[in-house]
Design a protein around this motif. Sequence first.
Motif, PDB file in Angstrom:
ATOM      1  N   HIS A 140     -23.862-126.433 -73.740  1.00 39.89           N
ATOM      2  CA  HIS A 140     -23.909-125.964 -75.289  1.00 39.89           C
ATOM      3  C   HIS A 140     -24.112-124.560 -75.133  1.00 39.89           C
ATOM      4  O   HIS A 140     -24.910-124.220 -76.024  1.00 39.89           O
ATOM      5  CB  HIS A 140     -25.079-126.907 -75.917  1.00 39.89           C
ATOM      6  CG  HIS A 140     -25.144-128.210 -75.653  1.00 39.89           C
ATOM      7  ND1 HIS A 140     -24.116-128.774 -76.396  1.00 39.89           N
ATOM      8  CD2 HIS A 140     -25.903-129.285 -75.279  1.00 39.89           C
ATOM      9  CE1 HIS A 140     -24.175-130.207 -76.278  1.00 39.89           C
ATOM     10  NE2 HIS A 140     -25.245-130.719 -75.623  1.00 39.89           N
ATOM     11  N   VAL A 141     -23.579-123.892 -74.288  1.00 35.81           N
ATOM     12  CA  VAL A 141     -23.627-122.199 -74.402  1.00 35.81           C
ATOM     13  C   VAL A 141     -22.666-122.064 -75.406  1.00 35.81           C
ATOM     14  O   VAL A 141     -21.608-122.472 -75.399  1.00 35.81           O
ATOM     15  CB  VAL A 141     -23.036-121.855 -73.126  1.00 35.81           C
ATOM     16  CG1 VAL A 141     -22.978-120.429 -73.092  1.00 35.81           C
ATOM     17  CG2 VAL A 141     -24.120-122.087 -71.776  1.00 35.81           C
ATOM     18  N   ASP A 142     -23.190-120.859 -76.230  1.00 35.08           N
ATOM     19  CA  ASP A 142     -22.031-120.461 -77.273  1.00 35.08           C
ATOM     20  C   ASP A 142     -20.828-119.920 -76.612  1.00 35.08           C
ATOM     21  O   ASP A 142     -20.797-118.744 -76.057  1.00 35.08           O
ATOM     22  CB  ASP A 142     -23.057-119.245 -78.118  1.00 35.08           C
ATOM     23  CG  ASP A 142     -22.399-118.884 -79.521  1.00 35.08           C
ATOM     24  OD1 ASP A 142     -21.135-118.781 -79.472  1.00 35.08           O
ATOM     25  OD2 ASP A 142     -23.113-118.520 -80.171  1.00 35.08           O
ATOM     26  N   GLU A 143     -19.650-120.410 -77.242  1.00 36.00           N
ATOM     27  CA  GLU A 143     -18.571-120.044 -76.393  1.00 36.00           C
ATOM     28  C   GLU A 143     -18.040-118.679 -77.008  1.00 36.00           C
ATOM     29  O   GLU A 143     -16.955-117.799 -76.300  1.00 36.00           O
ATOM     30  CB  GLU A 143     -17.456-121.191 -77.079  1.00 36.00           C
ATOM     31  CG  GLU A 143     -16.987-120.993 -78.545  1.00 36.00           C
ATOM     32  CD  GLU A 143     -17.848-121.732 -79.341  1.00 36.00           C
ATOM     33  OE1 GLU A 143     -17.572-121.818 -80.632  1.00 36.00           O
ATOM     34  OE2 GLU A 143     -19.096-122.069 -78.823  1.00 36.00           O
ATOM     35  N   MET A 144     -18.415-118.244 -78.296  1.00 39.24           N
ATOM     36  CA  MET A 144     -18.371-116.936 -78.825  1.00 39.24           C
ATOM     37  C   MET A 144     -18.815-115.820 -77.939  1.00 39.24           C
ATOM     38  O   MET A 144     -18.211-114.804 -77.645  1.00 39.24           O
ATOM     39  CB  MET A 144     -18.787-116.969 -80.322  1.00 39.24           C
ATOM     40  CG  MET A 144     -18.266-115.529 -80.885  1.00 39.24           C
ATOM     41  SD  MET A 144     -18.995-115.303 -82.570  1.00 39.24           S
ATOM     42  CE  MET A 144     -18.189-116.725 -83.603  1.00 39.24           C
ATOM     43  N   VAL A 145     -20.090-115.950 -77.459  1.00 37.01           N
ATOM     44  CA  VAL A 145     -20.464-114.999 -76.688  1.00 37.01           C
ATOM     45  C   VAL A 145     -19.797-115.035 -75.224  1.00 37.01           C
ATOM     46  O   VAL A 145     -19.522-114.103 -74.708  1.00 37.01           O
ATOM     47  CB  VAL A 145     -22.082-115.194 -76.591  1.00 37.01           C
ATOM     48  CG1 VAL A 145     -22.829-114.403 -75.469  1.00 37.01           C
ATOM     49  CG2 VAL A 145     -22.796-115.094 -77.776  1.00 37.01           C
ATOM     50  N   VAL A 146     -19.671-116.219 -74.860  1.00 35.70           N
ATOM     51  CA  VAL A 146     -19.179-116.126 -73.553  1.00 35.70           C
ATOM     52  C   VAL A 146     -17.578-115.508 -73.394  1.00 35.70           C
ATOM     53  O   VAL A 146     -17.156-114.851 -72.510  1.00 35.70           O
ATOM     54  CB  VAL A 146     -18.672-117.443 -72.896  1.00 35.70           C
ATOM     55  CG1 VAL A 146     -18.012-117.611 -71.646  1.00 35.70           C
ATOM     56  CG2 VAL A 146     -20.414-118.245 -72.863  1.00 35.70           C
ATOM     57  N   THR A 147     -16.830-115.839 -74.440  1.00 41.09           N
ATOM     58  CA  THR A 147     -15.699-115.353 -74.439  1.00 41.09           C
ATOM     59  C   THR A 147     -15.192-113.979 -74.783  1.00 41.09           C
ATOM     60  O   THR A 147     -14.532-113.424 -74.198  1.00 41.09           O
ATOM     61  CB  THR A 147     -14.580-116.072 -75.539  1.00 41.09           C
ATOM     62  OG1 THR A 147     -15.316-116.167 -76.658  1.00 41.09           O
ATOM     63  CG2 THR A 147     -14.193-117.459 -74.884  1.00 41.09           C
ATOM     64  N   LEU A 148     -16.112-113.447 -75.849  1.00 44.61           N
ATOM     65  CA  LEU A 148     -16.265-112.167 -75.976  1.00 44.61           C
ATOM     66  C   LEU A 148     -16.842-111.326 -74.699  1.00 44.61           C
ATOM     67  O   LEU A 148     -16.090-110.273 -74.263  1.00 44.61           O
ATOM     68  CB  LEU A 148     -17.390-111.626 -76.984  1.00 44.61           C
ATOM     69  CG  LEU A 148     -16.837-111.960 -78.297  1.00 44.61           C
ATOM     70  CD1 LEU A 148     -17.920-111.905 -79.408  1.00 44.61           C
ATOM     71  CD2 LEU A 148     -15.489-110.920 -78.795  1.00 44.61           C
ATOM     72  N   THR A 149     -17.698-111.978 -73.912  1.00 44.35           N
ATOM     73  CA  THR A 149     -18.027-111.161 -72.731  1.00 44.35           C
ATOM     74  C   THR A 149     -16.905-111.236 -71.610  1.00 44.35           C
ATOM     75  O   THR A 149     -16.630-110.087 -70.944  1.00 44.35           O
ATOM     76  CB  THR A 149     -19.244-111.680 -72.113  1.00 44.35           C
ATOM     77  OG1 THR A 149     -20.301-111.778 -73.180  1.00 44.35           O
ATOM     78  CG2 THR A 149     -19.739-111.045 -70.826  1.00 44.35           C
TER      79      THR A 149
END
Length: 360
Positions: A140-149
Amino acid sequence: MNKREKKISIFPKIVNTLLPVLLAFGIGGVIIAAIGENPFEVYGIMLGKSLFTAKGFSNTLHYASPLILTGLAIAITFKANIFNMGVEGQLLLGGFFSGIAGAMISIGSPFWHKVICMLVGMLFGVLFALIPALLKAYFHVDEMVVTLTLNYAMIKILEYLSSGPFREDGAGYVCTPTIKETAMFSRLGDSKMTLFFFIALAVLLVMAFVMKKTKLGYEVTAIGKNPEFSEASGIRVRKKIIILMCLSGALAGLAGSGQMMSEAFKYTLTFSGTTGLGWDGMLIALLGRHNPFGILLAAIFYSGLKTGADNINMYTAVPKEIVGVLQGLIILFLAVRFFNEKYGFIEHYKMWKENRRAAE
């Protein structure tokens, strides 16, 4: 719902779609008038040369090809309320390794060389998307944060690879070796358009069928509206998140392959342009309201703005940077529309106003 009711329900959507563009063109017109030019003449030249001449329109379709795919890559996840912001990174990674395959693999058949390059691009796009997909599905890790990083991490990794291990010998700037002719899409006639546009169009038709007529399309819509209810009704949400993210990555990787094989022919630090084809895909998806055919029209229109920019410089005193201003304004108004549709700011304001009147 009868035909009249359908027309009434569609009309507000059409207005909401066109309004951001009209507002952007209105403000752009004020700027053009302040420079001393006629806004209608400038817009006529910009759109006329890029959309209403044979050569201009074919060039516009050429530049629209990767935008169609990145728009689809964004749309298929957005409809499920998943925010894959890594399309730019997936496009770059797919384009880079597609270029390496095109330069280093020797195959006599041009057809199979192109197929291999596109499959390599899609594979690396999927591998990129798989990381945030697994983190989202299982932790349940925020995909927006992961993909932006990961986007910025991928840009730096590819910068190292293209300036070190895979740099072209003797090149005066950072780039990989030029792909072989067997991996290049040939231009059609005297325009820049290649067969890759028709590949992008075929993919769009397939995705339109998948999103509208298949079980997966129904499940995507259901997950977007209520993931908890979808899970309770038997849809395996975790599995579908991984499938959608991988499908989105494959589309982005294919867009990168197409850009490599039909336009760039080698990876450079400006491979995706100044704004980035992946980021442009987000605008395309919003402008097309996540509908495949809306995305097609939005990609052609947006590409037409870019193609028409050079004509503005040639025929008027308006700098071509006015197109960047228009694009920025469209993004601004689309963002306002997106957040209003998501959080209902206008409806909340109307309710607050009615409650205030009732209290008085």
